[in-house]
Design a protein around this motif. Structure first.
Motif, PDB file in Angstrom:
ATOM      1  N   MET A  50      26.431 -21.434  32.383  1.00  0.00           N
ATOM      2  CA  MET A  50      27.661 -21.984  31.823  1.00  0.00           C
ATOM      3  C   MET A  50      27.511 -23.460  31.473  1.00  0.00           C
ATOM      4  O   MET A  50      28.129 -23.948  30.522  1.00  0.00           O
ATOM      5  CB  MET A  50      28.814 -21.800  32.810  1.00  0.00           C
TER       6      MET A  50
ATOM      7  N   SER B 116      36.264 -24.330  31.779  1.00  0.00           N
ATOM      8  CA  SER B 116      37.294 -24.138  30.755  1.00  0.00           C
ATOM      9  C   SER B 116      38.063 -25.428  30.520  1.00  0.00           C
ATOM     10  O   SER B 116      38.415 -26.123  31.479  1.00  0.00           O
ATOM     11  CB  SER B 116      38.274 -23.036  31.176  1.00  0.00           C
TER      12      SER B 116
ATOM     13  N   ASN C  98      36.803 -11.975  22.677  1.00  0.00           N
ATOM     14  CA  ASN C  98      35.398 -12.094  22.290  1.00  0.00           C
ATOM     15  C   ASN C  98      35.178 -11.727  20.825  1.00  0.00           C
ATOM     16  O   ASN C  98      34.353 -12.339  20.137  1.00  0.00           O
ATOM     17  CB  ASN C  98      34.525 -11.211  23.181  1.00  0.00           C
TER      18      ASN C  98
ATOM     19  N   LYS D 108      25.097 -14.936  26.691  1.00  0.00           N
ATOM     20  CA  LYS D 108      26.287 -15.477  27.379  1.00  0.00           C
ATOM     21  C   LYS D 108      27.087 -14.379  28.074  1.00  0.00           C
ATOM     22  O   LYS D 108      28.294 -14.474  28.227  1.00  0.00           O
ATOM     23  CB  LYS D 108      27.175 -16.231  26.382  1.00  0.00           C
TER      24      LYS D 108
ATOM     25  N   THR E  52      39.430 -20.407  27.971  1.00  0.00           N
ATOM     26  CA  THR E  52      39.445 -19.054  28.531  1.00  0.00           C
ATOM     27  C   THR E  52      40.681 -18.301  28.066  1.00  0.00           C
ATOM     28  O   THR E  52      41.789 -18.845  28.062  1.00  0.00           O
ATOM     29  CB  THR E  52      39.425 -19.102  30.064  1.00  0.00           C
TER      30      THR E  52
ATOM     31  N   ILE F 148      35.860 -18.024  26.412  1.00  0.00           N
ATOM     32  CA  ILE F 148      35.438 -17.288  27.605  1.00  0.00           C
ATOM     33  C   ILE F 148      36.475 -16.208  27.894  1.00  0.00           C
ATOM     34  O   ILE F 148      37.674 -16.456  27.829  1.00  0.00           O
ATOM     35  CB  ILE F 148      35.337 -18.211  28.831  1.00  0.00           C
TER      36      ILE F 148
ATOM     37  N   CYS G 228      34.906 -24.927  26.316  1.00  0.00           N
ATOM     38  CA  CYS G 228      35.407 -23.579  26.070  1.00  0.00           C
ATOM     39  C   CYS G 228      36.865 -23.466  26.495  1.00  0.00           C
ATOM     40  O   CYS G 228      37.357 -24.242  27.308  1.00  0.00           O
ATOM     41  CB  CYS G 228      34.597 -22.542  26.850  1.00  0.00           C
TER      42      CYS G 228
ATOM     43  N   VAL H 287      31.728 -15.877  25.249  1.00  0.00           N
ATOM     44  CA  VAL H 287      31.218 -15.767  26.621  1.00  0.00           C
ATOM     45  C   VAL H 287      31.977 -14.680  27.376  1.00  0.00           C
ATOM     46  O   VAL H 287      33.204 -14.589  27.275  1.00  0.00           O
ATOM     47  CB  VAL H 287      31.379 -17.114  27.365  1.00  0.00           C
TER      48      VAL H 287
END
Length: 242
Positions: free
Chosen positions: A48, A149, A100, A131, A56, A88, A54, A111
């Motif tokens: 990560m 995140s 995703n 990932k 989430t 993520i 990123c 991810v």
């Protein structure tokens, strides 16, 4: 009763967990579990840490592709990717798959932090090959969500989604982690819970503070999600570095 005397799998699992173990068996199992836990942390940190900023996306594994919120999660992830963030998810089907998929279509990092559950037995096909991480322990997986995140987008979901939402709010409320945006998507889904929090926890029982109601925002569109993220990080002079 013996294990074979039970009629269904759930009773057998309960009986197996309750069966007597010797003290040496308990100590041995716990000691070896430490190494498994450590390996999941090390693997998660190493993978990560290379990815970058990123967001989430949480939500139900049971949401079908034809559902409104599946399509909305896909659009949100696409917009997030185009704004320069990676995405993520928990790596499974439903809202996670939609997240995703949107990231994949948007050309951003996609991810998946996967864990084997009755409704999430296989990772979805839209996770980047390098990932896709697998976990046995919920608590290790949740550390990865929080640590890596820059924001949480919370779509409609069940107990798991609520667990992740309230853990994030608790960590921010108690200042165990830095503040970041928590965005609840779907006012028709979340309004009942938010009303209960305000009327019961805040106004009646006084178990939270008035400022705790500012820990999250409720939105209904993908544009609003990106606006909340951009507004928050412009204030702190943060920009994605992909």
């Amino acid at each position: 009763m013996r294990l074979e005397d039970f009629d269904n799998d759930e009773d057998k699992v309960i009986q197996d967990h309750l069966k007597q173990k010797t003290w040496n068996e308990i100590k041995s199992n716990d000691s070896w579990a430490i190494f498994k836990i450590m390996s999941e942390f090390v693997n998660g940190y190493e993978n990560m840490g290379r990815i970058g900023p990123c967001v989430t996306i949480f939500g139900s594994a049971r949401t079908k592709p034809e559902d409104h919120y599946y399509g909305l999660a896909e659009k949100i992830a696409y917009k997030i990717s185009k704004a320069g963030y990676g995405v993520i998810t928990g790596g499974g089907p439903g809202i996670m798959e939609a997240g995703n998929k949107g990231a994949h279509l948007g050309g951003g990092p996609s991810v998946g932090l996967n864990i084997v559950l009755p409704f999430e037995q296989h990772f979805n096909p839209y996770i980047d090959g390098d990932k896709n991480l697998n976990f046995d322990y919920f608590f290790v997986r949740k550390v990865m969500f929080v640590k890596y995140s820059q924001g949480f987008v919370v779509m409609p979901g069940g107990f798991g989604t609520m667990d992740e939402l309230f853990e994030a709010m608790t960590l921010i409320q108690t200042k165990k982690i830095a503040r970041f945006p928590i965005i609840l998507v779907g006012s028709s889904f979340w309004s009942g819970l938010v009303d209960w929090i305000k009327k019961v926890l805040l106004d009646k029982e006084h178990t939270i503070s008035p400022e705790d109601m500012n820990l999250f925002k409720i939105v209904d569109t993908e544009e609003e999600v990106v606006e909340v993220l951009d507004t928050f990080y412009k204030k702190y002079n943060f920009k994605p570095n992909f």
